[in-house]
Motif scaffolding. Structure first.
Motif, PDB file in Angstrom:
ATOM      1  N   THR A   1      60.025  -4.196  27.656  1.00  0.00           N
ATOM      2  CA  THR A   1      59.622  -5.447  28.321  1.00  0.00           C
ATOM      3  C   THR A   1      59.912  -6.163  29.611  1.00  0.00           C
ATOM      4  OG1 THR A   1      61.439  -6.761  27.679  1.00  0.00           O
ATOM      5  CG2 THR A   1      59.768  -6.302  26.069  1.00  0.00           C
TER       6      THR A   1
ATOM      7  N   SER B   1      49.549  -0.351  19.060  1.00  0.00           N
ATOM      8  CA  SER B   1      50.007  -0.516  19.949  1.00  0.00           C
ATOM      9  C   SER B   1      48.051   1.154  20.231  1.00  0.00           C
ATOM     10  CB  SER B   1      51.276   0.799  19.189  1.00  0.00           C
ATOM     11  OG  SER B   1      52.370   0.122  18.669  1.00  0.00           O
TER      12      SER B   1
ATOM     13  N   LEU C   1      61.017  -0.994  22.680  1.00  0.00           N
ATOM     14  CA  LEU C   1      59.766  -1.135  23.550  1.00  0.00           C
ATOM     15  C   LEU C   1      60.410  -1.517  24.940  1.00  0.00           C
ATOM     16  CD1 LEU C   1      57.501  -3.178  21.114  1.00  0.00           C
ATOM     17  CD2 LEU C   1      57.461  -1.118  21.476  1.00  0.00           C
TER      18      LEU C   1
ATOM     19  N   ARG D   1      62.870  -2.929  18.310  1.00  0.00           N
ATOM     20  CA  ARG D   1      61.590  -3.190  17.151  1.00  0.00           C
ATOM     21  C   ARG D   1      62.349  -3.770  16.145  1.00  0.00           C
ATOM     22  NH1 ARG D   1      56.756   0.198  17.657  1.00  0.00           N
ATOM     23  NH2 ARG D   1      55.625  -1.311  16.869  1.00  0.00           N
TER      24      ARG D   1
ATOM     25  N   THR E   1      59.694   4.885  25.828  1.00  0.00           N
ATOM     26  CA  THR E   1      60.489   4.565  24.960  1.00  0.00           C
ATOM     27  C   THR E   1      60.199   5.579  22.496  1.00  0.00           C
ATOM     28  OG1 THR E   1      59.357   2.531  23.202  1.00  0.00           O
ATOM     29  CG2 THR E   1      61.621   2.809  24.622  1.00  0.00           C
TER      30      THR E   1
ATOM     31  N   ILE F   1      55.350   1.202  26.412  1.00  0.00           N
ATOM     32  CA  ILE F   1      56.128   1.975  25.568  1.00  0.00           C
ATOM     33  C   ILE F   1      56.065   3.460  26.683  1.00  0.00           C
ATOM     34  CG2 ILE F   1      55.858   3.602  23.794  1.00  0.00           C
ATOM     35  CD1 ILE F   1      54.211   1.436  22.163  1.00  0.00           C
TER      36      ILE F   1
ATOM     37  N   TYR G   1      58.058  -7.407  16.177  1.00  0.00           N
ATOM     38  CA  TYR G   1      57.322  -6.268  16.774  1.00  0.00           C
ATOM     39  C   TYR G   1      57.290  -4.565  15.742  1.00  0.00           C
ATOM     40  CZ  TYR G   1      57.761  -7.616  22.511  1.00  0.00           C
ATOM     41  OH  TYR G   1      57.556  -8.000  22.916  1.00  0.00           O
TER      42      TYR G   1
ATOM     43  N   GLY H   1      50.935   1.328  25.068  1.00  0.00           N
ATOM     44  CA  GLY H   1      52.310  -0.458  25.341  1.00  0.00           C
ATOM     45  C   GLY H   1      51.864  -1.575  23.994  1.00  0.00           C
TER      46      GLY H   1
END
Length: 924
Positions: free
Chosen positions: A850, A819, A848, A805, A891, A876, A810, A864
């Motif tokens: 993806t 979030s 994060l 991030r 995460t 997430i 982010y 997320g």
């Protein structure tokens, strides 16, 4: 101004100066386009969708007839403001030019050019940055402010009028009125008025005469009028007076409104009329929904002033823009302080520097008598200058500070309203800008604020040229976070979008584009998390409130900080961090915001925003005062899920008082939000209120937890500490790892269930490390936050990528990321709404995931994030089927503290493991 006083003013103006409005429909043509009708005032970009992004040349035309009886007087064609350069023609003859986008100008009409019917033509140029096309005033070298952000502004954006007057008249009036009740005047008259008698009259708000004087007109003349028992102007009591200047018994009459007030920066405090005041401000870009630069009406300005006061604001920082003059008139009447700034240039040159000073000179000439204006800013965030690298720029800023203080010693001057990495060199206010979202970057916000409150060295130049007194008041002059407006309230009655919905794609890595927000929300199946799009908008607006409340509370804990400026008062097009949207519709928190944006604020700060039932929780409470005092006998009471009271000691203005509470969390019950309402009162009067929410968790039940296979000894110890039983891989319900390697992936493909805590640790030889740099990795180990992890995941688990991030959109500061966690299945018992609250502070992820498809966000993604106008969706907590098995990866940073130290970490750990256990796999 009272109705009586207003009537006197109108009658006198009719007798000496008469005005004919030339606002309305003009003929308009841009470049070689067709002739069409345009409305004045207003920039052409606001009226014509096909010209939204245009600069260049345009022509305005209209006809007028001189009213009967005006022929014997001097006639002047008056413009409020035209952007940027214009040439004015009367009946085919050029009568003058003007450069500058923000200030008024006029031309006396030659009598020999006047006819029965007259035509005005205004040829306007809005330059681009092309210096070859616009060698005299390229865009980068003219004061333009946020035109470079929100779109171009060209044309007649303020009113146009024809004025009839005597050539013998008052030209300029400078009023200085302080606490001593004396009105000090510097007046200028036209040459032809020299020697005529002048009558000066001061009227109070009721129209009563409170002072008079006589003098003889001259090019420049001064006078002083004492007013007995003068009422001071302040936000709480915006007392206004009027000065009437009568020349030669009706030859000319001019009326100016003013107030008695002083402003000082002294001893680390802001002193308004000699008394400390706490600045509760908001940044105001002064943009409007339809007219862009042009406010729709006086009533609109009054309505937004009422809303500002309702929100608890006492100041608006009119940001790098010179507003319509009615803006200040409303602020004077409603009691809103104003901090005004010179519009910035993009390229600092000798000419652009002079243009900025010329603009400030024009601002003083037009606006200096307004008591609401208390501060000027020369440069914002080093825009246009390069103070870090260029000593000449620093010297110019310092010299301009001295120049402006000499021009106007009655107000504060800020040299450079600073942000990282720039600074001050000489200033009345030590103001600074910084943005951090909470809970995502809560610790950073706390740390920076503490450093700033302690007088951090980084706020001033370290290059040997700073002139720091050391007692400049500390102001956090920009901070805040995005919410989002309700798009339905911004669309036109026919459902079409304003043109600005298609802008913003060039900002924040594309996340600032509004168009298509509902489609993106639907494509991500986010209705399953938020219930509906309306539910999402409500949630993100409360997220904005949570941020602002926490950040204001943090600043109020430090008695050395004298105020703040929230970014911002209203949304501006795609920039969605306003307390109101661009149409001035309120956010959901409109009626409670003044509880924290108050002169006296209660700051309850718990040791943690979560707790287990049956335990105690310490809460440090700060009572922060602003311009009021805390009287003797004050009581702080709390009610809701717990109740109690405590005496609060008396304190002075702009001070803090601390007390400590130890709250007993009731035993038993389910996971829930514990809510407390705090009220400070004295002598039966409520002084302040605030609230506190704590996520309360019931004691964990460990009897039926899934069994785990954990190869890493440290992770195994953590799981055991939570009550999990660690068994062999063959017996385990779930394999628990920080990262996967090739063997793990083969096990998953064969039907194993894995929970991956991709929280930024390193797995190497069964030891966990958080500090191993790239290049020191043993064979086949995986870094959960580096290139090696990403490469391995992409190789073994196609489609999943770990994104750091920090350093990306982010990260969570100015443009917010929202979030969320979907409260269903194993996550149903986590208290609160979908958006992360402060109880998540210690587990928010630094990374994060993806690679998840939009349609997975309603099912396979359990937690997320979306950024800005619902862009850049990432996971997430996400699950994937791999071969015959599957993984649940998160995460969240769940293992940074001892087991059970953080109830949120424990609850999330349980839910992630249980989700992994419930994965549908094929072990055949």
């Amino acid at each position: 101004m009272s109705q009586q006083n207003l009537a006197v003013s109108e009658q006198s103006q009719q007798a000496s100066r008469r005005s004919l409005s030339l606002d309305g429909v003009w003929r308009f043509r841009h470049e070689d386009g067709p002739w069409r009708d345009a409305h004045v005032p207003g920039p052409w970009q606001a009226e014509f969708s096909d010209l939204v992004d245009t600069s260049g040349h345009a022509v305005y035309q209209r006809s007028f007839t001189v009213p009967e009886g005006w022929g014997s007087q001097e006639l002047a064609l008056k413009f409020g403001a035209v952007s940027y350069f214009c040439e004015v023609w009367l009946n085919g003859e050029a009568i003058g030019t003007h450069e500058g986008a923000y200030l008024p100008f006029e031309f006396v009409l030659p009598t020999h050019l006047l006819k029965a019917s007259n035509q005005i033509e205004v040829r306007v140029t809005m330059p681009t940055a092309d210096q070859r096309a616009y060698p005299d005033f390229p865009f980068s070298e003219v004061p333009h402010g946020k035109i470079s952000w929100y779109g171009r502004i060209g044309g007649l954006w303020q009113s146009v009028s024809l004025e009839a007057r005597d050539s013998r008249r008052t030209q300029d009036v400078i009023i200085t009125a302080g606490m001593d009740g004396t009105v000090n005047l510097d007046l200028a008259f036209t040459d032809s008025a020299a020697g005529l008698p002048v009558q000066l009259t001061v009227l109070d708000a009721d129209g009563a005469t409170v002072a008079t004087a006589e003098l003889t007109a001259a090019a420049n003349v001064s006078a002083s009028l004492p007013v007995a028992n003068a009422k001071l102007w302040s936000p709480g009591a915006p007392n206004l007076y009027s000065l009437v200047v009568d020349l030669d018994d009706g030859t000319d009459r001019a009326t100016h409104t003013f107030g008695f007030r002083t402003i000082e920066a002294k001893g680390g405090q802001l002193l308004l009329n000699g008394e400390p005041i706490y600045m509760r401000g908001a940044l105001d870009q002064d943009y409007y929904p339809d007219g862009i630069y042009t406010p729709p009406s006086l009533e609109f300005l009054e309505d937004q002033a009422r809303k500002a006061k309702h929100l608890g604001l006492n100041l608006l920082r009119c940001h790098i823009k010179v507003p319509d003059p009615r803006y200040y008139e409303v602020a004077d009447r409603f009691g809103l302080l104003v901090w005004t700034e010179i519009p910035n240039v993009a390229n600092f040159t000798t000419k652009s520097a002079q243009r900025m000073r010329d603009t400030m000179t024009g601002i003083l000439k037009r606006d200096r008598n307004h008591p609401s204006i208390i501060a000027w800013t020369i440069i914002n965030e080093d825009w246009g200058t390069r103070m870090l690298e260029n000593a000449e720029h620093r010297s110019w800023v310092k010299d301009t500070y001295d120049w402006l203080k000499a021009k106007d010693p009655t107000r504060l001057v800020v040299d450079n309203s600073a942000c990282f990495p720039n600074f001050h060199v000489k200033t009345d206010l030590n103001d600074y800008h910084y943005y951090r979202s909470v809970p995502e970057r809560r610790q950073e916000w706390d740390d920076i604020t503490a450093q700033f409150a302690a007088g951090a060295d980084w706020t001033f130049s370290s290059l040997g040229d700073a002139e720091r007194r050391g007692d400049e008041p500390l102001i956090v002059s920009e901070f805040g976070v995005w919410g989002l407006p309700d798009p339905k309230k911004l669309r036109r009655p026919d459902g079409s979008e304003p043109d600005w919905f298609e802008t913003g794609s060039l900002w924040g890595d594309g996340v600032a584009l509004p168009h298509g927000i509902e489609d993106r929300f639907a494509a991500l199946d986010l209705h399953r998390t938020f219930g509906s799009f309306d539910g999402f908008i409500t949630a993100v607006q409360w997220y904005q409130f949570m941020n602002l409340r926490y950040e204001i509370e943090t600043m109020r804990q430090h008695a050395s900080i004298m105020g703040y400026v929230i970014t911002e008062f209203t949304d501006v097009h795609w920039e969605a961090n306003g307390l109101l949207d661009i149409e001035r519709n309120p956010r959901v928190f409109h009626d409670v915001f003044a509880q924290i944006n108050n002169d006296i604020v209660i700051v309850p700060r718990p040791s943690r925003y979560s707790a287990y039932t049956g335990t105690s929780l310490s809460v440090d409470v700060t009572i922060a005062s602003g311009g009021q005092t805390i009287p003797a006998g004050a009581q702080l009471t709390w009610s809701g899920d717990l109740s109690g009271s405590i005496a609060i000691a008396a304190s002075g203005k702009v001070s803090t008082t601390q007390t400590a509470l130890n709250l007993a969390i009731p035993a038993g019950g389910e996971n829930r939000i514990l809510h407390l309402d705090f009220v400070l009162s004295a002598n039966g009067t409520e002084l302040s209120r605030n609230s506190l929410d704590i996520s309360v968790y019931a004691a964990r039940q460990t009897a039926a937890l899934p069994t785990l296979a954990v190869a890493d000894s440290t992770l195994a110890a953590y799981a055991t500490g939570l009550g999990y039983r660690v068994v062999s891989a063959e017996q385990a319900d779930v394999h628990l790892v920080h990262a996967v390697d090739g063997d793990d992936v083969e096990a998953i493909k064969a039907g194993a269930r894995y929970a991956i805590l991709a929280d930024g640790t390193v797995k190497t030889n069964n030891n966990l490390r958080t500090d191993m740099p790239d290049g020191e990795l043993p064979h086949r180990s995986i870094v959960a936050d580096g290139k090696q992890f990403r490469a391995s995941v992409e190789q073994h688990l196609p489609g999943i990528t770990l994104v750091e991030r920090d350093g990306t959109i982010y990260r969570g500061d100015w443009i917010a990321g929202f979030s969320w966690i979907r409260r269903d299945g194993p996550f149903a018992n986590i208290p609160g709404g979908p958006i992360f609250d402060l109880s998540f502070s210690d587990v928010v992820p630094h990374h994060l995931l993806t690679g998840f498809r939009p349609w997975e966000f309603g099912s396979n993604v359990h937690a997320g994030i979306v950024v800005g106008w619902v862009h850049k969706a990432a996971a997430i907590i996400g699950e994937k089927r791999v071969g015959r098995g599957g993984v649940v990866a998160t995460t969240f940073r769940l293992t940074r503290e001892a087991p059970n130290a953080d109830p949120v970490a424990a609850a999330l750990f349980d839910a992630v493991v249980q989700t992994a256990k419930e994965l549908q796999v094929d072990r055949a």
